[in-house]
Design an enzyme around this catalytic site. Structure first.
Site, mmCIF file in Angstrom:
data_model
loop_
_atom_site.group_PDB
_atom_site.id
_atom_site.type_symbol
_atom_site.label_atom_id
_atom_site.label_comp_id
_atom_site.label_asym_id
_atom_site.label_seq_id
_atom_site.Cartn_x
_atom_site.Cartn_y
_atom_site.Cartn_z
ATOM 1 N N ILE A 14 123.640 84.720 -8.114
ATOM 2 C CA ILE A 14 123.435 83.977 -7.013
ATOM 3 C C ILE A 14 123.895 84.476 -5.925
ATOM 4 C CG2 ILE A 14 123.393 81.771 -5.762
ATOM 5 C CD1 ILE A 14 123.607 80.388 -8.394
ATOM 6 N N HIS A 15 123.044 85.451 -5.195
ATOM 7 C CA HIS A 15 123.308 86.190 -3.888
ATOM 8 C C HIS A 15 122.712 85.340 -2.750
ATOM 9 C CE1 HIS A 15 119.196 87.969 -3.923
ATOM 10 N NE2 HIS A 15 119.394 87.798 -5.064
#
Length: 85
Positions: A14-15
């Site tokens: 999850i960037h």
């Protein structure tokens, strides 16, 4: 209360981009939604809080959903996660 558990499949975890999309999705619901990586739990409506979890590919995340539209929110979150992460 509903919970949704999901194992992140995105190779980058999850960037910034998916975190932004996640916050936008969570904002559609009136329920209180939190995300946990197993050690820390944060408000899923806060981008920087989600980023602080440092969630990587293969990690499990759990969403806790409480409120009037929790069933709708849980179904929406499951669909979002499968489509985006």
């Amino acid at each position: 209360m509903k919970t949704v558990t999901y194992i992140i499949k995105d190779e980058m975890g999850i960037h910034a981009r998916p975190a932004g999309l996640l916050v936008k999705e969570v904002g559609k619901y009136n329920s209180t939604i939190t995300i946990s990586n197993g050690t820390k739990e944060v408000d899923a409506k806060r981008l920087m809080a989600i980023m602080s979890l440092g969630i990587k590919q293969g990690q499990s995340v759990t969403f806790k959903i409480e409120g009037a539209d929790e069933a709708e929110a849980a179904a929406g979150m499951e669909a979002f996660l499968k489509a985006n992460l």
